[in-house]
Design a protein around this motif. Structure first.
Motif, mmCIF file in Angstrom:
data_model
loop_
_atom_site.group_PDB
_atom_site.id
_atom_site.type_symbol
_atom_site.label_atom_id
_atom_site.label_comp_id
_atom_site.label_asym_id
_atom_site.label_seq_id
_atom_site.Cartn_x
_atom_site.Cartn_y
_atom_site.Cartn_z
ATOM 1 N N ARG A 75 3.807 -5.653 4.588
ATOM 2 C CA ARG A 75 4.145 -6.225 3.288
ATOM 3 C C ARG A 75 2.990 -6.062 2.302
ATOM 4 O O ARG A 75 1.832 -6.311 2.620
ATOM 5 C CB ARG A 75 4.479 -7.708 3.458
ATOM 6 C CG ARG A 75 4.793 -8.417 2.148
ATOM 7 C CD ARG A 75 5.312 -9.816 2.411
ATOM 8 N NE ARG A 75 5.514 -10.558 1.181
ATOM 9 C CZ ARG A 75 6.068 -11.771 1.122
ATOM 10 N NH1 ARG A 75 6.487 -12.365 2.237
ATOM 11 N NH2 ARG A 75 6.210 -12.390 -0.033
ATOM 12 N N ALA A 76 3.311 -5.647 1.093
ATOM 13 C CA ALA A 76 2.326 -5.542 0.022
ATOM 14 C C ALA A 76 2.532 -6.691 -0.948
ATOM 15 O O ALA A 76 3.663 -7.088 -1.230
ATOM 16 C CB ALA A 76 2.478 -4.209 -0.713
ATOM 17 N N ASN A 77 1.430 -7.232 -1.449
ATOM 18 C CA ASN A 77 1.539 -8.293 -2.439
ATOM 19 C C ASN A 77 0.398 -8.164 -3.432
ATOM 20 O O ASN A 77 -0.457 -7.282 -3.318
ATOM 21 C CB ASN A 77 1.539 -9.681 -1.784
ATOM 22 C CG ASN A 77 0.204 -10.038 -1.180
ATOM 23 O OD1 ASN A 77 -0.473 -9.205 -0.605
ATOM 24 N ND2 ASN A 77 -0.187 -11.299 -1.307
ATOM 25 N N GLY A 78 0.390 -9.056 -4.435
ATOM 26 C CA GLY A 78 -0.599 -8.926 -5.491
ATOM 27 C C GLY A 78 -0.350 -7.657 -6.279
ATOM 28 O O GLY A 78 0.787 -7.213 -6.457
ATOM 29 N N THR A 79 -1.408 -7.032 -6.734
ATOM 30 C CA THR A 79 -1.276 -5.748 -7.418
ATOM 31 C C THR A 79 -0.831 -4.684 -6.417
ATOM 32 O O THR A 79 -1.363 -4.605 -5.312
ATOM 33 C CB THR A 79 -2.619 -5.332 -8.044
ATOM 34 O OG1 THR A 79 -3.069 -6.353 -8.936
ATOM 35 C CG2 THR A 79 -2.479 -4.014 -8.810
ATOM 36 N N THR A 80 0.133 -3.874 -6.792
ATOM 37 C CA THR A 80 0.598 -2.816 -5.891
ATOM 38 C C THR A 80 0.439 -1.411 -6.485
ATOM 39 O O THR A 80 0.699 -0.428 -5.801
ATOM 40 C CB THR A 80 2.080 -3.033 -5.523
ATOM 41 O OG1 THR A 80 2.863 -3.090 -6.718
ATOM 42 C CG2 THR A 80 2.248 -4.324 -4.725
ATOM 43 N N ASP A 81 -0.010 -1.321 -7.734
ATOM 44 C CA ASP A 81 -0.232 -0.010 -8.361
ATOM 45 C C ASP A 81 -1.113 -0.201 -9.593
ATOM 46 O O ASP A 81 -0.611 -0.387 -10.695
ATOM 47 C CB ASP A 81 1.092 0.639 -8.754
ATOM 48 C CG ASP A 81 0.928 2.088 -9.181
ATOM 49 O OD1 ASP A 81 -0.189 2.628 -9.054
ATOM 50 O OD2 ASP A 81 1.917 2.673 -9.671
ATOM 51 N N PRO A 82 -2.436 -0.178 -9.431
ATOM 52 C CA PRO A 82 -3.326 -0.403 -10.570
ATOM 53 C C PRO A 82 -3.028 0.549 -11.722
ATOM 54 O O PRO A 82 -2.740 1.734 -11.509
ATOM 55 C CB PRO A 82 -4.716 -0.140 -9.986
ATOM 56 C CG PRO A 82 -4.567 -0.452 -8.546
ATOM 57 C CD PRO A 82 -3.180 0.014 -8.181
#
Length: 256
Positions: A75-82
């Motif tokens: 799982r990805a969370n927070g920013t996922t593509d700066p």
């Protein structure tokens, strides 16, 4: 696979910290509290840190899991593509031009390419990521021990903290950053990870390099690393509390 000396002790400490955080935190994008609750939370965090370090040895390990426990997708969370122009340029060239700058209270400031980090001795570990929001996920991480990188540049005696400066601005705000003390930085499971589940780290999970500090909650695991700074105090970094979320009310100590 390795386990801590006393899993029940670790679970007790983890639940105690999460229970305290749940009184004040409603997810990773909002912190609301009174001055009284702030004082109580700070005191609770200090006690948790002291208790953890009294009970756990310097080298006690976070639990590592068998391969069959790895989640199909981490799982990805927070920013996922700066969205910064610099980061997008680096990503467009598969991070071949990216370098990690290590500076501050060190004998020999140095820049490391991704290839140089991959050439250093690697460690692989299957661990569980615990988020303060209440979810967890198991993944396999490969990277270089942070302690090995620090030894390459020579940490000065006056250094007390390692600060991780990142490429992302969470929700368009300040640049993300985090910090660890030297004890946690030199823990054998504290990695600068470049692979996740036998593949290069995806952008959503922090490419090209992210911190894995397996004895800490997820918000300490800074992604999109650009620069590491050795300092004697956190007062002059960000808003002075030691991390993006700590500047907004989270506890600096997030040990589990």
């Amino acid at each position: 696979m390795t386990r801590p000396n006393d899993p029940n002790r670790r679970r007790f400490l983890e639940r105690s910290l999460l229970a305290g955080g749940a009184l004040l935190l409603s997810g990773c994008d909002r912190v609301t509290r009174s001055d009284t609750m702030q004082s109580l939370f700070d005191a609770s965090g200090a006690l948790t840190q002291q208790a953890h370090r009294l009970l756990a040895s310097r080298e006690s390990l976070a639990r590592e899991y068998p391969a069959q426990d790895i989640a199909p997708e981490f799982r990805a969370n927070g920013t996922t593509d700066p969205s910064s122009d610099l980061y997008r340029r680096l990503a467009a060239n598969d991070f071949n031009d990216w370098q990690l700058q290590v500076e501050g209270l060190v004998d020999t400031p140095e820049r490391f390419s991704l290839a140089a980090l991959r050439d250093m001795p690697a460690r692989t570990q299957i661990t569980r990521h615990d988020c303060v929001e209440g979810w967890s996920c198991i993944g396999q991480w490969t990277g270089v021990a942070l302690g090995d990188v620090l030894d390459r540049v020579g940490v000065r005696d006056t250094a007390r903290f390692v600060v991780f400066h990142c490429a992302d601005r969470y929700s368009g705000g300040d640049l993300y950053y985090e910090s660890l003390d030297l004890r946690e930085a030199y823990h054998p499971q504290t990695l600068l990870a470049y692979d996740l589940n036998d593949a290069s780290l995806p952008i959503a999970n922090g490419a090209p390099l992210r911190l894995r500090a397996e004895r800490q909650l997820g918000y300490k695991m800074a992604k999109y690393l650009m620069r590491i700074e050795l300092v004697d105090s956190l007062d002059h970094i960000g808003r002075g509390q030691g991390g993006f979320w700590e500047d907004r009310g989270y506890q600096w100590w997030a040990g589990i």
